[in-house]
Write a protein that holds these residues in place. Structure first.
Motif, PDB file in Angstrom:
ATOM      1  N   THR A  71       0.837  -1.204   0.000  1.00 52.74           N
ATOM      2  CA  THR A  71       0.000   0.000   0.000  1.00 52.74           C
ATOM      3  C   THR A  71       0.871   1.252   0.000  1.00 52.74           C
ATOM      4  O   THR A  71       0.588   2.205  -0.733  1.00 52.74           O
ATOM      5  CB  THR A  71      -0.949  -0.005   1.216  1.00 52.74           C
ATOM      6  N   LYS A  75       0.585   3.714  -3.194  1.00 52.53           N
ATOM      7  CA  LYS A  75      -0.097   4.976  -2.896  1.00 52.53           C
ATOM      8  C   LYS A  75       0.850   6.147  -2.699  1.00 52.53           C
ATOM      9  O   LYS A  75       0.422   7.299  -2.791  1.00 52.53           O
ATOM     10  CB  LYS A  75      -0.980   4.821  -1.664  1.00 52.53           C
ATOM     11  N   TYR A  76       2.109   5.876  -2.394  1.00 55.95           N
ATOM     12  CA  TYR A  76       3.049   6.957  -2.133  1.00 55.95           C
ATOM     13  C   TYR A  76       4.306   6.885  -3.017  1.00 55.95           C
ATOM     14  O   TYR A  76       4.586   7.805  -3.775  1.00 55.95           O
ATOM     15  CB  TYR A  76       3.462   6.975  -0.658  1.00 55.95           C
ATOM     16  N   THR A  91       2.692  15.432  -5.163  1.00 51.86           N
ATOM     17  CA  THR A  91       1.480  14.858  -4.562  1.00 51.86           C
ATOM     18  C   THR A  91       0.323  14.726  -5.548  1.00 51.86           C
ATOM     19  O   THR A  91      -0.796  14.421  -5.137  1.00 51.86           O
ATOM     20  CB  THR A  91       1.031  15.712  -3.367  1.00 51.86           C
ATOM     21  N   ILE A  94      -1.060  11.005  -5.502  1.00 53.90           N
ATOM     22  CA  ILE A  94      -1.120  10.313  -4.211  1.00 53.90           C
ATOM     23  C   ILE A  94      -2.563  10.241  -3.717  1.00 53.90           C
ATOM     24  O   ILE A  94      -3.295  11.220  -3.736  1.00 53.90           O
ATOM     25  CB  ILE A  94      -0.231  11.023  -3.167  1.00 53.90           C
ATOM     26  N   TYR A  95      -2.949   9.035  -3.268  1.00 52.77           N
ATOM     27  CA  TYR A  95      -4.229   8.837  -2.581  1.00 52.77           C
ATOM     28  C   TYR A  95      -3.886   8.683  -1.096  1.00 52.77           C
ATOM     29  O   TYR A  95      -3.374   7.655  -0.678  1.00 52.77           O
ATOM     30  CB  TYR A  95      -4.944   7.580  -3.094  1.00 52.77           C
ATOM     31  N   TRP A  96      -4.156   9.706  -0.330  1.00 59.41           N
ATOM     32  CA  TRP A  96      -3.750   9.726   1.078  1.00 59.41           C
ATOM     33  C   TRP A  96      -4.500   8.657   1.852  1.00 59.41           C
ATOM     34  O   TRP A  96      -5.713   8.507   1.722  1.00 59.41           O
ATOM     35  CB  TRP A  96      -3.993  11.108   1.681  1.00 59.41           C
ATOM     36  N   ASP A  97      -3.762   7.955   2.693  1.00 60.24           N
ATOM     37  CA  ASP A  97      -4.326   6.811   3.393  1.00 60.24           C
ATOM     38  C   ASP A  97      -3.438   6.495   4.594  1.00 60.24           C
ATOM     39  O   ASP A  97      -2.221   6.389   4.455  1.00 60.24           O
ATOM     40  CB  ASP A  97      -4.352   5.632   2.417  1.00 60.24           C
ATOM     41  N   LEU A  98      -4.030   6.317   5.759  1.00 62.98           N
ATOM     42  CA  LEU A  98      -3.268   5.956   6.952  1.00 62.98           C
ATOM     43  C   LEU A  98      -3.489   4.500   7.372  1.00 62.98           C
ATOM     44  O   LEU A  98      -3.017   4.085   8.427  1.00 62.98           O
ATOM     45  CB  LEU A  98      -3.613   6.897   8.108  1.00 62.98           C
ATOM     46  N   TRP A 152      -5.079   0.600  -7.195  1.00 57.22           N
ATOM     47  CA  TRP A 152      -5.886   0.728  -5.973  1.00 57.22           C
ATOM     48  C   TRP A 152      -6.849  -0.442  -5.851  1.00 57.22           C
ATOM     49  O   TRP A 152      -6.978  -1.047  -4.785  1.00 57.22           O
ATOM     50  CB  TRP A 152      -6.650   2.053  -6.019  1.00 57.22           C
TER      51      TRP A 152
END
Length: 177
Positions: A71, A75-76, A91, A94-98, A152
């Motif tokens: 991931t 994603k990064y 950016t 980028i799909y921001w995701d924690l 994704w």
């Protein structure tokens, strides 16, 4: 020039992944060794089902670590590398995701076995399954098969299968977690 920097970037990612893999394999061995060291039943031939980490739980924990690394990459790292190669804002893709942080936490909990590990596994699995199914329903209503959305989608399919396995294990074999 851009392809050279992208190749160098990919080489560094591969080295980082190798170091990551080596670290977590070492940590798994330490957790198992600590379990044997502090558990007098672990030295006997007859062990309760929940006294030693099963290979299945170790597999699920490492699957979570690999999914977190994957991931992070799609994603990064990959979008940043693509942006650098094409002279675009870093950016932009980028799909921001924690969630990778949560996956690492759950993987650690499966190995370290704190008291809340089963509750965490069930709660996180249910939340992930609901979120991913909702996102899939939205995506499949109007699919966009660009490289970004396809990456994704494939990642989320693997994450969904992982959490279905975790939920099944937590519900049907609670003594394993």
């Amino acid at each position: 020039m851009a392809s050279t920097s992208l190749a160098f970037f990919m080489f560094n990612i591969r080295q980082l992944f190798y170091a990551y893999q080596t670290y977590f394999l070492r940590m798994t061995k330490k957790v198992i060794a600590m379990d044997h060291q502090h558990n007098p039943l672990a030295q006997t031939k007859q062990q309760p089902a929940n006294s030693v980490l099963s290979n299945w739980i170790i597999f699920l924990a490492h699957l979570l670590f690999i999914l977190a690394a994957w991931t992070l990459f799609i994603k990064y790292f990959f979008p940043i590398g693509y942006s650098i190669a094409n002279n675009e804002p870093l950016t932009r893709y980028i799909y921001w995701d924690l969630w990778p942080i949560a996956h690492i936490w759950l993987g650690w909990a499966l190995l370290a076995r704190p008291r809340y590990a089963r509750v965490l596994a069930i709660g996180m699995a249910v939340i992930e399954i609901i979120i991913i199914c909702t996102l899939f329903a939205r995506f499949l209503a109007e699919p966009d098969w660009s490289i970004w959305r396809t990456n994704w989608f494939i990642n989320k399919a693997f994450v969904l299968s992982c959490f279905v396995l975790i939920l099944g294990t937590a519900l049907y074999r609670p003594n394993k977690i």
